[in-house]
Design a protein around this motif. Structure first.
Motif, PDB file in Angstrom:
ATOM      1  N   ARG A 216       0.827  -1.208   0.000  1.00 43.72           N
ATOM      2  CA  ARG A 216       0.000   0.000   0.000  1.00 43.72           C
ATOM      3  C   ARG A 216       0.859   1.254   0.000  1.00 43.72           C
ATOM      4  NH1 ARG A 216      -4.057   0.294   4.431  1.00 43.72           N
ATOM      5  NH2 ARG A 216      -4.862   1.942   3.120  1.00 43.72           N
ATOM      6  N   ARG A 217       1.903   1.261   0.812  1.00 45.29           N
ATOM      7  CA  ARG A 217       2.804   2.419   0.848  1.00 45.29           C
ATOM      8  C   ARG A 217       3.523   2.585  -0.488  1.00 45.29           C
ATOM      9  NH1 ARG A 217       0.634   5.124   4.439  1.00 45.29           N
ATOM     10  NH2 ARG A 217       0.866   4.475   6.578  1.00 45.29           N
ATOM     11  N   PHE A 218       3.883   1.455  -1.100  1.00 44.64           N
ATOM     12  CA  PHE A 218       4.510   1.508  -2.421  1.00 44.64           C
ATOM     13  C   PHE A 218       3.571   2.182  -3.421  1.00 44.64           C
ATOM     14  CE2 PHE A 218       4.623  -0.443  -6.650  1.00 44.64           C
ATOM     15  CZ  PHE A 218       5.855  -0.011  -7.080  1.00 44.64           C
ATOM     16  N   ALA A 219       2.308   1.767  -3.455  1.00 45.28           N
ATOM     17  CA  ALA A 219       1.337   2.354  -4.382  1.00 45.28           C
ATOM     18  C   ALA A 219       1.156   3.847  -4.105  1.00 45.28           C
ATOM     19  CB  ALA A 219       0.006   1.616  -4.292  1.00 45.28           C
ATOM     20  N   GLN A 220       1.119   4.232  -2.836  1.00 47.02           N
ATOM     21  CA  GLN A 220       0.998   5.649  -2.488  1.00 47.02           C
ATOM     22  C   GLN A 220       2.238   6.429  -2.929  1.00 47.02           C
ATOM     23  OE1 GLN A 220       0.397   5.288   1.724  1.00 47.02           O
ATOM     24  NE2 GLN A 220      -1.840   5.263   1.542  1.00 47.02           N
ATOM     25  N   PHE A 221       3.404   5.874  -2.658  1.00 39.88           N
ATOM     26  CA  PHE A 221       4.662   6.517  -3.031  1.00 39.88           C
ATOM     27  C   PHE A 221       4.740   6.716  -4.546  1.00 39.88           C
ATOM     28  CE2 PHE A 221       9.060   5.921  -4.515  1.00 39.88           C
ATOM     29  CZ  PHE A 221       9.647   7.054  -3.968  1.00 39.88           C
ATOM     30  N   ILE A 222       4.466   5.652  -5.298  1.00 36.06           N
ATOM     31  CA  ILE A 222       4.494   5.744  -6.755  1.00 36.06           C
ATOM     32  C   ILE A 222       3.435   6.732  -7.243  1.00 36.06           C
ATOM     33  CG2 ILE A 222       4.004   4.453  -8.889  1.00 36.06           C
ATOM     34  CD1 ILE A 222       6.804   3.952  -7.790  1.00 36.06           C
ATOM     35  N   GLY A 223       2.260   6.703  -6.616  1.00 37.75           N
ATOM     36  CA  GLY A 223       1.198   7.626  -6.994  1.00 37.75           C
ATOM     37  C   GLY A 223       1.623   9.075  -6.874  1.00 37.75           C
ATOM     38  N   VAL A 224       2.164   9.431  -5.729  1.00 40.57           N
ATOM     39  CA  VAL A 224       2.609  10.817  -5.507  1.00 40.57           C
ATOM     40  C   VAL A 224       3.777  11.157  -6.435  1.00 40.57           C
ATOM     41  CG1 VAL A 224       3.699  12.366  -3.836  1.00 40.57           C
ATOM     42  CG2 VAL A 224       1.779  10.925  -3.139  1.00 40.57           C
ATOM     43  N   LEU A 225       4.750  10.263  -6.538  1.00 40.66           N
ATOM     44  CA  LEU A 225       5.921  10.509  -7.381  1.00 40.66           C
ATOM     45  C   LEU A 225       5.521  10.731  -8.839  1.00 40.66           C
ATOM     46  CD1 LEU A 225       9.045  10.566  -7.605  1.00 40.66           C
ATOM     47  CD2 LEU A 225       8.915   8.125  -8.103  1.00 40.66           C
ATOM     48  N   PHE A 226       4.658   9.876  -9.365  1.00 39.89           N
ATOM     49  CA  PHE A 226       4.274  10.008 -10.768  1.00 39.89           C
ATOM     50  C   PHE A 226       3.385  11.229 -11.008  1.00 39.89           C
ATOM     51  CE2 PHE A 226       6.414   6.202 -11.304  1.00 39.89           C
ATOM     52  CZ  PHE A 226       6.443   5.817 -12.643  1.00 39.89           C
ATOM     53  N   LEU A 227       2.556  11.598 -10.038  1.00 39.87           N
ATOM     54  CA  LEU A 227       1.788  12.835 -10.183  1.00 39.87           C
ATOM     55  C   LEU A 227       2.722  14.039 -10.258  1.00 39.87           C
ATOM     56  CD1 LEU A 227      -1.313  12.390  -7.853  1.00 39.87           C
ATOM     57  CD2 LEU A 227      -1.304  12.613 -10.340  1.00 39.87           C
ATOM     58  N   VAL A 228       3.714  14.075  -9.394  1.00 40.07           N
ATOM     59  CA  VAL A 228       4.670  15.187  -9.389  1.00 40.07           C
ATOM     60  C   VAL A 228       5.439  15.230 -10.706  1.00 40.07           C
ATOM     61  CG1 VAL A 228       6.798  16.056  -8.315  1.00 40.07           C
ATOM     62  CG2 VAL A 228       4.879  15.326  -6.882  1.00 40.07           C
ATOM     63  N   VAL A 229       5.950  14.075 -11.151  1.00 40.29           N
ATOM     64  CA  VAL A 229       6.708  14.022 -12.400  1.00 40.29           C
ATOM     65  C   VAL A 229       5.821  14.409 -13.583  1.00 40.29           C
ATOM     66  CG1 VAL A 229       7.867  12.443 -14.003  1.00 40.29           C
ATOM     67  CG2 VAL A 229       8.430  12.401 -11.580  1.00 40.29           C
ATOM     68  N   GLY A 230       4.566  13.955 -13.581  1.00 39.61           N
ATOM     69  CA  GLY A 230       3.638  14.310 -14.652  1.00 39.61           C
ATOM     70  C   GLY A 230       3.387  15.802 -14.729  1.00 39.61           C
ATOM     71  N   VAL A 231       3.222  16.435 -13.583  1.00 41.40           N
ATOM     72  CA  VAL A 231       3.004  17.889 -13.559  1.00 41.40           C
ATOM     73  C   VAL A 231       4.273  18.628 -13.973  1.00 41.40           C
ATOM     74  CG1 VAL A 231       2.558  19.855 -12.042  1.00 41.40           C
ATOM     75  CG2 VAL A 231       1.125  17.813 -11.881  1.00 41.40           C
ATOM     76  N   LEU A 232       5.426  18.202 -13.456  1.00 39.92           N
ATOM     77  CA  LEU A 232       6.685  18.876 -13.796  1.00 39.92           C
ATOM     78  C   LEU A 232       6.985  18.782 -15.291  1.00 39.92           C
ATOM     79  CD1 LEU A 232       9.034  17.905 -10.821  1.00 39.92           C
ATOM     80  CD2 LEU A 232       7.839  20.069 -11.222  1.00 39.92           C
ATOM     81  N   GLY A 233       6.537  17.703 -15.937  1.00 42.35           N
ATOM     82  CA  GLY A 233       6.754  17.550 -17.372  1.00 42.35           C
ATOM     83  C   GLY A 233       6.051  18.601 -18.210  1.00 42.35           C
ATOM     84  N   PHE A 234       5.024  19.231 -17.639  1.00 39.26           N
ATOM     85  CA  PHE A 234       4.309  20.290 -18.349  1.00 39.26           C
ATOM     86  C   PHE A 234       4.881  21.679 -18.064  1.00 39.26           C
ATOM     87  CE2 PHE A 234       0.876  17.053 -18.394  1.00 39.26           C
ATOM     88  CZ  PHE A 234       0.627  17.052 -19.758  1.00 39.26           C
ATOM     89  N   ILE A 235       5.817  21.790 -17.141  1.00 41.43           N
ATOM     90  CA  ILE A 235       6.392  23.088 -16.768  1.00 41.43           C
ATOM     91  C   ILE A 235       7.709  23.285 -17.524  1.00 41.43           C
ATOM     92  CG2 ILE A 235       7.274  24.489 -14.872  1.00 41.43           C
ATOM     93  CD1 ILE A 235       5.409  22.865 -13.008  1.00 41.43           C
ATOM     94  N   PRO A 236       7.757  24.250 -18.430  1.00 40.40           N
ATOM     95  CA  PRO A 236       8.939  24.436 -19.275  1.00 40.40           C
ATOM     96  C   PRO A 236      10.252  24.613 -18.514  1.00 40.40           C
ATOM     97  CG  PRO A 236       7.119  25.756 -20.103  1.00 40.40           C
ATOM     98  CD  PRO A 236       6.687  25.180 -18.781  1.00 40.40           C
ATOM     99  N   ALA A 237      10.208  25.127 -17.305  1.00 35.80           N
ATOM    100  CA  ALA A 237      11.445  25.334 -16.550  1.00 35.80           C
ATOM    101  C   ALA A 237      12.152  24.015 -16.219  1.00 35.80           C
ATOM    102  CB  ALA A 237      11.146  26.089 -15.257  1.00 35.80           C
ATOM    103  N   PHE A 238      11.422  22.908 -16.199  1.00 33.69           N
ATOM    104  CA  PHE A 238      12.003  21.616 -15.864  1.00 33.69           C
ATOM    105  C   PHE A 238      12.309  20.768 -17.096  1.00 33.69           C
ATOM    106  CE2 PHE A 238       9.615  22.846 -12.093  1.00 33.69           C
ATOM    107  CZ  PHE A 238      10.598  22.703 -11.125  1.00 33.69           C
TER     108      PHE A 238
END
Length: 147
Positions: free
Chosen positions: A4-26
């Motif tokens: 469960r913690r793994f799924a939560q960790f991956i969930g948060v990590l991938f949400l952050v990476v997905g959002v950062l991919g849309f920000i030109p500064a990154f």
């Protein structure tokens, strides 16, 4: 860490990476000849200067993140998420090393450092989906339900 913690960790990590991919500064601009065969080149660049992404790739990251957080509600769902992630990201890693498939049919880049990242994600997910920890978590949850 539990499944469960793994799924939560991956969930948060991938949400952050997905959002950062849309920000030109990154996302840095790669060499113009670096992506032959990518038809969906909107937002194409290198996330953190290393990982090739485009808008479709970022949407997949967001989808995996949402799935991880949603399926973290129970051990069996989290374990299923980890197993699915193992196969999906294992396949993406293999596709990344096969030249005609490394652009996922022209939709998303899978080459370069993404191969290592996808392979590592698959291995990490396999531990929580198929390993002894996943089995122990499942047994502990069944005891809690019985009590």
């Amino acid at each position: 860490m539990t499944s469960r913690r793994f799924a939560q960790f991956i969930g948060v990590l991938f949400l952050v990476v997905g959002v950062l991919g849309f920000i030109p500064a990154f996302v840095s601009t790669p060499h113009p000849n670096a992506v032959p065969g990518l038809f969906a080149d909107g937002g194409y660049g290198l996330l953190f200067g290393l990982f090739p992404v485009n808008w479709i790739h970022n949407l997949v990251h967001l989808g995996v993140g949402i799935a991880g957080l949603t399926l973290a509600r129970s051990v069996s769902q989290a374990r299923g998420f980890a197993r699915g992630l193992t196969w999906l990201y294992g396949l993406l890693a293999i596709m990344g090393v096969i030249q005609p498939l490394s652009m996922m049919f022209g939709l998303a880049p899978l080459h370069g450092w993404d191969v290592w990242l996808h392979g590592g994600t698959a291995a990490f997910a396999a531990y929580y989906g198929y390993g002894k920890q996943a089995q122990a978590d499942e047994i502990a949850e069944s005891y809690r339900r019985a009590a």
